[in-house]
Design a protein around this motif. Structure first.
Motif, short mmCIF file in Angstrom:
data_model
loop_
_atom_site.label_atom_id
_atom_site.label_comp_id
_atom_site.label_asym_id
_atom_site.label_seq_id
_atom_site.Cartn_x
_atom_site.Cartn_y
_atom_site.Cartn_z
N CYS A 1 0.83 -1.20 0.00
CA CYS A 1 0.00 0.00 0.00
C CYS A 1 0.87 1.25 0.00
O CYS A 1 1.92 1.27 0.63
N LYS A 7 -3.57 3.33 -2.00
CA LYS A 7 -3.46 2.58 -3.25
C LYS A 7 -2.74 1.27 -2.94
O LYS A 7 -1.70 1.26 -2.28
N GLU A 9 -1.63 -2.89 -4.21
CA GLU A 9 -1.46 -3.94 -5.20
C GLU A 9 -0.82 -5.12 -4.50
O GLU A 9 -0.30 -4.99 -3.39
N GLN A 24 -1.61 -8.18 -9.20
CA GLN A 24 -2.94 -7.59 -9.34
C GLN A 24 -2.91 -6.16 -8.81
O GLN A 24 -2.27 -5.88 -7.81
N GLY A 25 -3.64 -5.30 -9.48
CA GLY A 25 -3.74 -3.92 -9.04
C GLY A 25 -2.88 -3.02 -9.91
O GLY A 25 -2.34 -3.46 -10.92
N PRO A 26 -2.79 -1.78 -9.54
CA PRO A 26 -3.19 -1.24 -8.24
C PRO A 26 -4.70 -0.99 -8.14
O PRO A 26 -5.36 -0.76 -9.14
N PHE A 27 -5.16 -1.07 -6.91
CA PHE A 27 -6.53 -0.76 -6.56
C PHE A 27 -6.51 0.57 -5.82
O PHE A 27 -5.58 0.87 -5.07
N GLY A 35 -4.25 -6.83 0.94
CA GLY A 35 -3.34 -7.26 -0.11
C GLY A 35 -2.67 -8.58 0.22
O GLY A 35 -2.57 -9.47 -0.64
N ASN A 82 -13.51 1.22 -3.41
CA ASN A 82 -12.93 -0.11 -3.21
C ASN A 82 -13.89 -1.25 -3.54
O ASN A 82 -13.66 -2.39 -3.14
N LEU A 85 -12.30 -4.24 -5.18
CA LEU A 85 -11.49 -4.97 -4.21
C LEU A 85 -12.36 -5.85 -3.31
O LEU A 85 -12.03 -7.02 -3.06
#
Length: 123
Positions: A1, A7, A9, A24-27, A35, A82, A85
């Motif tokens: 994060c 943010k 991933e 995966q990500g970034p979210f 994560g 989110n 996510l």
């Protein structure tokens, strides 16, 4: 994060070679523990599909406990930022409830071995 929450991933890295297996990500809005949880479950599904008996390491005691409980116990509130996510969290929880696995889940000993290779070097 980047920030916690922030943010987020995640990825899986083969420790013997440093090769990135998945990412995966970034979210937009997640937490470190989310994560870690998603990375463990993603790794479990990947290793099961490969019939691999490699262990999975995580440096998150919380995420390891969440996987054991088959439930992501995050305190992060669900919101528009989110939602994607949280859909992944639901999918991961469902996978854990519907699948068995023999993969060893181990705590990464950071003080002995240094930062876990799957981290993005942001600590």
């Amino acid at each position: 994060c980047s920030g916690n929450p922030g943010k987020m991933e995640y990825r899986g890295v083969e420790t013997s070679t440093g090769r990135e297996i998945f990412r995966q990500g970034p979210f937009e809005l997640g937490t470190n523990n989310i994560g870690e949880f998603l990375a463990i479950v993603h790794g479990l599904a990947f290793l099961k599909s490969q019939n691999s008996d490699l262990p999975i390491y995580s440096d998150s005691v919380n995420a390891l406990a969440w996987v054991k409980a088959k439930h992501c116990r995050t305190k992060l509130e669900r919101c528009a930022k989110n939602e994607e996510l949280f859909q992944l969290i639901e999918r991961a929880e469902s996978w854990l409830k519907q699948n068995s696995f023999s993969t060893k889940l181990l705590k990464w000993p950071t003080t002995e071995w240094g930062e876990i290779p799957a981290d993005f070097g942001r600590k």
